[in-house]
Design an enzyme around this catalytic site. Structure first.
Site, short mmCIF file in Angstrom:
data_model
loop_
_atom_site.label_atom_id
_atom_site.label_comp_id
_atom_site.label_asym_id
_atom_site.label_seq_id
_atom_site.Cartn_x
_atom_site.Cartn_y
_atom_site.Cartn_z
N LYS A 167 3.08 -13.31 -0.65
CA LYS A 167 3.40 -11.96 -0.26
C LYS A 167 2.11 -11.20 0.03
O LYS A 167 1.04 -11.65 -0.32
CB LYS A 167 4.19 -11.25 -1.37
N GLY A 168 2.27 -10.04 0.65
CA GLY A 168 1.09 -9.21 0.89
C GLY A 168 0.73 -9.08 2.35
O GLY A 168 -0.27 -8.44 2.68
N ASP B 104 6.37 -13.43 2.72
CA ASP B 104 5.84 -13.99 3.97
C ASP B 104 6.14 -15.48 4.08
O ASP B 104 6.28 -16.01 5.19
CB ASP B 104 4.33 -13.73 4.04
N ASP C 184 12.85 -7.47 -2.54
CA ASP C 184 11.59 -7.48 -1.79
C ASP C 184 11.62 -8.60 -0.74
O ASP C 184 12.40 -9.54 -0.84
CB ASP C 184 10.41 -7.68 -2.76
N GLY C 185 10.74 -8.48 0.22
CA GLY C 185 10.57 -9.53 1.22
C GLY C 185 9.49 -10.49 0.77
O GLY C 185 8.97 -10.40 -0.34
N GLY D 123 2.09 -7.26 4.30
CA GLY D 123 2.13 -5.81 4.54
C GLY D 123 1.15 -5.04 3.64
O GLY D 123 1.10 -3.81 3.69
N GLU E 278 3.72 -4.45 -5.60
CA GLU E 278 4.91 -5.31 -5.54
C GLU E 278 4.94 -6.28 -6.73
O GLU E 278 6.00 -6.52 -7.31
CB GLU E 278 4.92 -6.11 -4.23
N LYS F 205 10.67 -18.05 7.40
CA LYS F 205 9.77 -17.96 6.23
C LYS F 205 10.03 -19.02 5.16
O LYS F 205 9.30 -19.11 4.18
CB LYS F 205 9.89 -16.57 5.61
N GLY G 236 8.15 -3.50 3.62
CA GLY G 236 8.11 -4.33 4.82
C GLY G 236 9.32 -4.16 5.71
O GLY G 236 10.24 -3.40 5.41
C1 5RP Z 1 4.25 -6.60 1.82
C2 5RP Z 1 5.00 -7.85 1.63
C3 5RP Z 1 6.20 -8.06 2.46
O1 5RP Z 1 7.29 -8.26 1.64
C4 5RP Z 1 5.98 -9.26 3.32
O2 5RP Z 1 4.78 -9.08 4.05
C5 5RP Z 1 7.14 -9.48 4.28
O3 5RP Z 1 7.17 -8.43 5.19
P1 5RP Z 1 8.24 -8.35 6.35
O4 5RP Z 1 9.57 -8.18 5.70
O5 5RP Z 1 7.81 -7.17 7.17
O6 5RP Z 1 8.15 -9.64 7.14
O7 5RP Z 1 4.67 -8.69 0.84
O8 5RP Z 1 3.12 -6.57 0.99
#
Ligand code: 5RP
Length: 231
Positions: free
Chosen positions: A100-101, A90, A87-88, A103, A109, A127, A33
Site C-alpha cells: 500500500k502507499g 496496490d 481500504d484499497g 497514494g 492507513e 491488483k 484512494g
Molecule cells: C494509499 C493507498 C491506496 O489504498 C492504494 O494506493 C490504492 O489506491 P487506488 O484505490 O487509488 O488504486 O495505499 O496510500
C-alpha cells in the site's frame, strides 16, 4: 480507456460490496484512494438515508471527501478501535499480504488498520498478484538526512526513487518523504519489512503483512471475496 473503465467498474463493485459489512452504530475506518472513493460515496448515500456511523479518516483527502458526504468523522484516539476498516491496496497476494502507499497515505492507513477489529481490502482484478513486488514499494522517511537512507537502499540494490510531485519531493500528510523501491520481486515480505524498519530515518513501509481479514476483488461484473475467517 476500456481497461480504465473496467478497473473503475471493478473498484466500484468491490467498494459497494465492502460497505455491506457496515452495520448501524459502527465506527468505520476509511482508507484512501480511488477505490475507497466509491466506498465513501456509498456510505454517504446510506448516511443520508439514516445509517448511523462514525468514521475515522486516514488522510486529508479522505477527510474532505467523507465530510462532503455528510459522514461524521471522529479522531482515532476517540474511536480507539474502529469496528471495521475499508481500504484499497496496490497489490495483494492470497496470503493476505500486500503493498500500500501508492497514494502516499501508508502511515495513517497502517495505524488505523492495526487499530481496527476487522480490515477489508477492496481491489480491482489487476491488483491480485502471485508474488508482491512489481508495484514499487513505498517507504516513508523523515526528510532530514533522507539521502543517507536513499544511499543505503541503493547499496542494497533496492533501486529507490524519491517520489516527486510538481517538481518537489512529495510530502505525506505527516510532512515526510516517500522513497519508492523498485524491487520487482519480494521473496519474504516479513523479513524485508523488518530489515527496512531497522534503518534510522525510516518511518514506515508500505508492506501490510497479514493485516487484511477480507479481500474483495471486483472481477468483471462480480466480486470475489477471500476471507481469512468468518466476518
Ligand atoms: C494509499 C493507498 C491506496 O489504498 C492504494 O494506493 C490504492 O489506491 P487506488 O484505490 O487509488 O488504486 O495505499 O496510500
Amino acid at each position: 480507456m476500456e481497461e480504465k473503465n473496467k478497473q473503475n467498474s471493478e473498484k466500484k463493485l468491490a467498494a459497494e460490496k465492502a460497505v455491506e459489512f457496515v452495520k448501524d452504530g459502527m465506527i468505520v475506518g476509511i482508507g484512501t484512494g480511488s477505490t475507497v472513493f466509491y466506498a465513501i460515496k456509498k456510505l454517504g448515500e446510506l448516511v443520508q438515508n439514516g445509517l448511523n456511523i462514525s468514521a475515522v479518516s486516514t488522510s486529508d483527502s479522505t477527510t474532505k471527501l467523507a465530510g462532503a458526504e455528510g459522514i461524521r468523522l471522529i479522531n482515532l484516539d476517540k474511536a480507539v478501535r474502529p469496528d471495521i476498516n475499508i481500504d484499497g491496496a496496490d497489490e495483494a497476494d492470497r496470503n493476505f499480504n500486500g503493498i500500500k502507499g501508492g497514494g502516499g497515505a501508508l502511515l495513517f492507513e497502517k495505524i488505523v488498520a492495526l487499530s481496527s477489529v476487522k480490515n477489508i481490502w477492496i481491489l480491482d482484478s489487476s491488483k491480485n498478484v502471485e508474488q508482491l513486488g512489481k508495484f514499487p514499494l513505498p517507504v516513508e522517511v523523515i526528510p532530514f538526512g533522507y539521502k543517507r537512507v536513499l544511499n543505503i537502499f541503493k547499496e542494497m540494490k533496492y533501486y529507490p526513487e524519491l517520489r516527486i510531485k510538481n517538481n518537489n519531493p512529495y510530502l505525506t500528510d505527516s510532512g515526510n518523504y516517500i522513497l519508492d523501491l523498485h524491487l520487482e520481486k519480494i521473496e519474504d515480505a516479513g523479513i524485508l519489512d523488518k530489515e527496512i524498519k531497522l534503518i534510522t530515518g525510516v518511518v514506515e513501509t508500505g508492506l501490510f503483512i497479514n493485516i487484511a481479514d477480507v479481500i474483495i476483488t471486483g472481477k468483471n461484473n462480480s466480486v470475489e471475496i477471500l476471507r481469512k475467517e468468518k466476518l
